[in-house]
Scaffold this active site. Structure first.
Site, PDB file in Angstrom:
ATOM      1  N   GLU A   1      -2.486  -3.807   7.030  1.00 44.79           N
ATOM      2  CA  GLU A   1      -3.591  -4.748   7.197  1.00 44.79           C
ATOM      3  C   GLU A   1      -3.709  -5.842   6.145  1.00 44.79           C
ATOM      4  O   GLU A   1      -4.825  -6.293   5.871  1.00 44.79           O
ATOM      5  CB  GLU A   1      -4.899  -3.963   7.213  1.00 44.79           C
ATOM      6  CG  GLU A   1      -5.281  -3.275   5.875  1.00 44.79           C
ATOM      7  CD  GLU A   1      -4.809  -1.833   5.758  1.00 44.79           C
ATOM      8  OE1 GLU A   1      -3.866  -1.462   6.478  1.00 44.79           O
ATOM      9  OE2 GLU A   1      -5.378  -1.083   4.950  1.00 44.79           O
TER      10      GLU A   1
ATOM     11  N   ALA B   1       2.176  -0.420  10.859  1.00 43.46           N
ATOM     12  CA  ALA B   1       1.540  -1.713  10.625  1.00 43.46           C
ATOM     13  C   ALA B   1       0.687  -1.644   9.368  1.00 43.46           C
ATOM     14  O   ALA B   1       0.265  -0.562   8.957  1.00 43.46           O
ATOM     15  CB  ALA B   1       0.672  -2.109  11.817  1.00 43.46           C
TER      16      ALA B   1
ATOM     17  N   GLU C   1      -5.739  -2.613  12.712  1.00 42.01           N
ATOM     18  CA  GLU C   1      -5.482  -3.457  11.530  1.00 42.01           C
ATOM     19  C   GLU C   1      -6.563  -4.520  11.361  1.00 42.01           C
ATOM     20  O   GLU C   1      -6.909  -4.879  10.232  1.00 42.01           O
ATOM     21  CB  GLU C   1      -4.102  -4.112  11.639  1.00 42.01           C
ATOM     22  CG  GLU C   1      -2.928  -3.125  11.717  1.00 42.01           C
ATOM     23  CD  GLU C   1      -2.928  -2.092  10.608  1.00 42.01           C
ATOM     24  OE1 GLU C   1      -3.458  -2.377   9.521  1.00 42.01           O
ATOM     25  OE2 GLU C   1      -2.419  -0.974  10.831  1.00 42.01           O
TER      26      GLU C   1
ATOM     27  N   GLU D   1       0.847  -1.185   0.000  1.00 39.72           N
ATOM     28  CA  GLU D   1       0.000   0.000   0.000  1.00 39.72           C
ATOM     29  C   GLU D   1       0.888   1.244   0.000  1.00 39.72           C
ATOM     30  O   GLU D   1       1.840   1.292   0.757  1.00 39.72           O
ATOM     31  CB  GLU D   1      -0.926   0.041   1.227  1.00 39.72           C
ATOM     32  CG  GLU D   1      -2.033   1.067   1.038  1.00 39.72           C
ATOM     33  CD  GLU D   1      -3.050   1.108   2.189  1.00 39.72           C
ATOM     34  OE1 GLU D   1      -2.720   0.658   3.298  1.00 39.72           O
ATOM     35  OE2 GLU D   1      -4.156   1.596   1.966  1.00 39.72           O
TER      36      GLU D   1
HETATM   37 ZN   LIG Z   1      -5.096   1.919   8.705  1.00 37.00          ZN
END
Ligand SMILES: [Zn+2]
Length: 891
Positions: A309, A307, A343, A170
């Protein structure tokens, strides 16, 4: 994705005070176009993929990999080319076959790449008729040193140096791993096969389907077919890992994965995963659909996220997942829990239902940020975060949203860098605040009913913001829901409600005027919002939807009038002087959440001259010793934030500090250095905060005690307990002399735990001493700190020495570029100038942006320049008022 600059609530939890959250202003920016909710794509609409079969062979030692991919696709209109996204790849044996063997021999494809557009075009000799095809190609790609595409993280263990590989896609980096339709609206299923060293664990979104010996110390691992999903959610991790599991609700296997020997430190995250999943299965009304949910801990860090997901395989940097019992405290537990809650919320909001385009990124991030607060409140009541969650969430983004450089929550995104820049304080913080306000407006049951039908309706598909609004609107008949939702998501900025009360025929009449709160445009014509406003007086509460002017009536006269009771509203309140005085006189009778809200508004309004500074300073005198730790946290943060404004005026700074210490020292003496039986989480956090802020205010005794505890900790671990360890180390590092710095350096070199070692290198960059800061900068360009620590070291130096860090980074641009995620550079460099107190920095950032940042990617640069200019101007207005108040009070 969770940002490194954490949400307002996480800032509040960590004991970093509200003043510090103004930093997120550096991430706020302006969209160059009016808002739109239509999905856009950078690829031609002549074809759509449906299934990828990918086989990769990473060569970690050579920082490269080989790949093969077969993509099932539909040609939608006649064409002789297929355009995919790809970065840093070479291609061979590219061909296209019609499905089912129709059309004879596969057609050979000629591949041309466009590095700037990040595309690979597959051209064919003849026109392709609409229909089903399979495109196949061999390719090579690179393994990166920062978190883009497939990347390596090196770390030390007792057994020597290790290298593990992970992916981070991402927003637009799957194209570094697979030539693909790498945009969120091109959902497809994936079959991933990985050729890996026999001794390594290989992890992806789905469980293994098979693992077979491939000879020569290699194995072939085949994963089960993924559900239909966006490319940015695919994951691969491989290395010397351990995995621990729990049986979750509904047969889901919950797993945590960490470097060998460290998985015990993931026990808290494992249990958090189980608890949160159970909660979300219920909340969303759709069960988590994959057979397993892993959370993978990785050493190191990124400047921009903590973090990610990935569906079924969440990636989290170690510091947000592992708890080392020798150093972890309640704030670390909270960070691990809120990160997991964020997440895991994305497994539905983001993974199962995905925004059609980055314009609606806030659907992912605003929702996950709101959900992390809600879930933490509910599952960990002992952390007592209800008050800070409400007050800080509603105001966390207002610092940035009050500038001309802000943007609407829903905004137009045209480029990869703009998508990257959309991960900002508006998308996360304001997004979450608006959801909190809208839920409060329609009621939590109606809100959840709307969310449930939205998830059901768009599962495995894509959506835009209005899809959610329609479902909530249906669940909340009789409200002007869509009007309110549009006002707050399609326009930028913050409403200001001015309240004036009078007594008319035995009733309290409150007039309400809606304006706009801005920091840098005092003469701006206010936008118009429909603002849900609550007004409370004498135990009665009434609600009104205020747009323009309005008034409400409450029974009786004489009781103080409070707006925004509970603090869920996204607006600031300006009280007429008599009303503010009544509130201030009765301050200690207000609920804590409203005390926080009133203080934050008074402080923000004073900063722009709408209210006298004395109103806010008077409130700081009123808080009694036994007040809530939340409130003391606020007082300490407010006073700590003001201190900075006196820099360069030691005499008046000394007077201010005398006042600040007269308030904070007695509270700290009451708490003491040692934990006491029965101390709440908030008390422990306040103790740590006070130590940090008192040392910042030049409290010599506190600084000396911190140093002596650090010295003693070499032989007595109890001298630096986990609750105070980070604060004490922070003070020691900030006030370090050369021998102390050398000692910290030696500790960093000797440390075997990657997580603790990363912390020590960060501390080396925190010194106030200029020569030591220079040593940290020089060290950041060596291999010593590790490839992902260096950018953070330079950023740490910039907090105290912004000009020095900025100049250094610009002077070593080629080297520093390699230390930052590639799409984040346009944000990273201007951010180094953020703490500057001198307008000279504005010119430097301008010159840098003109030379190095594409015109479409300059929002961060513009925001930072605007913040510096405004800060300098406001300081000149505020300081004399604060000084006059001090003198009047004998300081
Ligand atoms: Zn997020």
């Amino acid at each position: 994705m969770r940002r490194t600059l954490v949400s307002a609530i996480a800032l509040a939890l960590s004991g970093v005070t509200f003043a510090a959250s103004a930093q997120s202003a550096a991430e706020i920016s302006r969209a160059a176009h009016p808002p739109m909710v239509k999905a856009t794509t950078q690829l031609p609409a002549n074809a759509r993929p449906s299934h990828y079969v990918v086989e990769v062979t990473p060569h970690a030692d050579k920082m490269a990999f080989d790949g093969k991919v077969r993509i099932d696709l539909q040609v939608l209109e006649p064409t002789s080319t297929l355009v995919l996204q790809a970065v840093n790849m070479t291609f061979a044996n590219s061909a296209l076959a019609a499905a089912g063997g129709k059309g004879g021999k596969p057609m050979v494809a000629k591949v041309s790449v466009d590095a700037d557009a990040q595309t690979a075009t597959f051209a064919f000799d003849k026109q392709l008729a609409p229909g089903s095809y399979t495109l196949s190609t061999d390719y090579t790609g690179v393994i990166n040193t920062q978190a883009n595409g497939l990347f390596a993280l090196d770390y030390q263990t007792d057994g020597g140096k290790q290298r593990a590989l992970y992916t981070q896609f991402e927003n637009s980096d799957a194209r570094r791993f697979i030539p693909s339709w790498d945009e969120p609206n091109f959902k497809a299923t994936f079959d991933l096969t990985v050729n890996a060293p026999t001794g390594q664990m290989v992890v992806s979104n789905m469980p293994e389907a098979s693992s077979t010996d491939a000879g020569n110390g290699m194995k072939k691992v085949v994963f089960q077919t993924s559900p239909k999903m966006s490319t940015y959610l695919l994951f691969l991790g491989m290395g010397e890992f351990d995995r621990a599991t729990l049986n979750g609700e509904n047969g889901t296997e919950i797993g945590v994965i960490a470097q060998k020997g460290k998985v015990d430190q993931a026990k808290f995250a494992l249990e958090a995963g189980r608890d949160v999943l159970r909660e979300y299965n219920d909340y969303f009304g759709v069960n988590y659909p994959l057979p397993k949910l892993d959370n993978i801990a990785a050493p190191g860090r990124s400047q921009f996220f903590s973090a990610m997901e990935n569906w079924g395989a969440i990636f989290t940097f170690e510091y947000s997942l592992l708890l080392d019992p020798s150093i972890s405290n309640v704030s670390d537990q909270q960070r691990v829990f809120t990160t997991a809650a964020h997440e895991i919320a994305h497994q539905w909001f983001g993974d199962l239902v995905t925004m059609a385009w980055w314009d609606d990124l806030w659907l992912n991030e605003g929702f996950a940020t709101w959900m992390e607060g809600r879930t933490t409140r509910k599952l960990h009541p002992e952390w007592d975060i209800d008050n800070v969650d409400a007050a800080y969430t509603s105001r966390g983004a207002m610092g940035g949203d009050a500038y001309a450089t802000t943007h609407p929550i829903v905004q137009h995104v045209a480029t990869v860098e703009q998508a990257s820049q959309a991960f900002d304080g508006i998308t996360y913080g304001k997004g979450s605040a608006i959801i909190g306000m809208l839920e409060d407006y329609v009621g939590s049951d109606a809100w959840r009913a709307g969310v449930r039908s939205y998830i059901k309706q768009h599962a495995y598909g894509n959506s835009v913001t209005d899809d959610l609004w329609q479902q909530v609107d249906k669940a909340a008949p009789g409200k002007q829901f869509i009007q309110v939702a549009h006002d707050f998501t399609l326009q930028p900025g913050i409403p200001l409600i001015t309240a004036n009360a009078s007594c008319v025929a035995g009733k309290t009449l409150v007039s309400l005027v809606q304006g706009e709160y801005t920091i840098d445009r005092p003469d701006k014509t206010p936008l118009r919002w429909h603002v849900p406003v609550s007004v409370r007086s004498g135990g009665n509460t009434v609600h009104a939807l205020v747009a323009g002017t309005s008034s409400v009536e409450l029974p009786g006269c004489g009781a103080p009038v409070l707006l925004n009771a509970g603090q869920k509203g996204y607006y600031r309140t300006l009280y007429a002087p008599a009303q503010f005085k009544a509130l201030s006189d009765g301050f200690n009778a207000l609920p804590v959440v409203d005390q926080l809200g009133v203080m934050m508004d008074a402080s923000a309004l004073a900063a722009v001259g709408l209210q006298p500074e004395s109103d806010m300073l008077d409130l700081t005198t009123k808080v009694p010793l036994d007040a809530s730790p939340n409130l003391w946290q606020m007082v300490a943060g407010t006073l700590g934030g003001i201190d900075d404004m006196f820099e360069g005026n030691p005499k008046r700074q000394a007077a201010f500090r005398k006042y600040a210490l007269s308030r904070l020292s007695p509270k700290f003496q009451q708490l003491g250095w040692e934990n006491r039986a029965g101390d709440s989480a908030t008390t422990k956090q306040l103790r740590s905060s006070l130590i940090g802020i008192l040392s910042g205010l030049g409290d010599d005794k506190v600084i000396a005690e911190a140093r002596s505890r650090f010295a003693a900790s070499a032989t007595d671990p109890k001298a630096m307990p986990p609750e105070l360890r980070r604060t004490i180390l922070g003070i020691v590092a900030h006030t370090a002399d050369p021998p102390t710095w050398d000692k910290l350096h030696k500790m960093a070199q000797d440390e075997k735990s990657s997580m603790i070692r990363d912390q020590y290198y960060g501390l080396l960059a925190a010194a106030k001493d200029k020569a030591l800061a220079q040593r940290a900068l020089d060290m950041a360009l060596t291999d010593e700190p590790g490839a992902t620590n260096s950018a953070g070291m330079i950023a740490s130096v910039s907090r105290e020495h912004s000009e020095m860090a900025f100049d250094f980074a610009v002077a070593h641009l080629d080297q520093v570029d390699k230390l930052v995620d590639s799409t984040s550079r346009a944000r990273y460099y201007p951010g180094l100038g953020y703490s500057a107190k001198d307008l000279k920095m504005v010119d430097k950032i301008k010159a840098f942006a003109d030379a190095h940042i594409a015109p479409t990617s300059r929002r961060e640069a513009e925001t930072v320049m605007n913040s510096i200019q405004t800060r300098v101007k406001l300081r000149a207005q505020r300081l004399p008022q604060i000084d006059a108040w001090l003198k009047k009070n004998g300081y």
